[in-house]
Scaffold this motif. Structure first.
Motif, PDB file in Angstrom:
ATOM      1  N   SER A  19       0.693  -1.172   0.030  1.00 46.18           N
ATOM      2  CA  SER A  19      -0.014  -0.086   0.049  1.00 46.18           C
ATOM      3  C   SER A  19       1.012   1.246  -0.082  1.00 46.18           C
ATOM      4  O   SER A  19       0.541   2.407  -0.614  1.00 46.18           O
ATOM      5  N   HIS A  23       0.817  -0.118  -5.117  1.00 45.87           N
ATOM      6  CA  HIS A  23       0.381  -1.203  -5.592  1.00 45.87           C
ATOM      7  C   HIS A  23      -1.274  -1.286  -5.537  1.00 45.87           C
ATOM      8  O   HIS A  23      -1.794  -0.873  -4.651  1.00 45.87           O
ATOM      9  N   ASN A  24      -1.775  -1.972  -6.669  1.00 48.27           N
ATOM     10  CA  ASN A  24      -3.059  -2.560  -6.119  1.00 48.27           C
ATOM     11  C   ASN A  24      -3.212  -3.539  -5.073  1.00 48.27           C
ATOM     12  O   ASN A  24      -2.524  -4.715  -5.161  1.00 48.27           O
TER      13      ASN A  24
END
Length: 84
Positions: A19, A23-24
């Motif tokens: 996070s 990133h996803n």
């Protein structure tokens, strides 16, 4: 209580790192929840969150909107930066 909080933070460390790197979180969070209890799964997720290249963004000088890096940007010959 502090020990439980620290253990949960250590368990979800790959998700926290991902996070902060932009990133996803969907895949990393779900895999961390289900496979983080295995040592190999936790290490693989930590490596994935640390070594994967975070998304890049391009700043358009006129308008101030953000568009994905690599997309056609006729108004932005210079303003490329990496998001960490």
């Amino acid at each position: 209580m502090i020990t439980l909080t620290l253990m949960l933070a250590l368990y979800f460390l790959p998700t926290i790192v991902a996070s902060h790197r932009g990133h996803n979180l969907g895949g990393i969070l779900v895999l961390n929840f289900f496979f983080g209890w295995t040592g190999i799964g936790w290490m693989a997720l930590l490596l994935w969150s640390l070594l994967a290249d975070p998304p890049r963004w391009c700043v358009v000088p006129y308008g101030g909107t953000y568009i994905p890096y690599g997309a056609y940007t006729p108004y932005s010959p210079y303003g490329v930066w990496r998001r960490y």
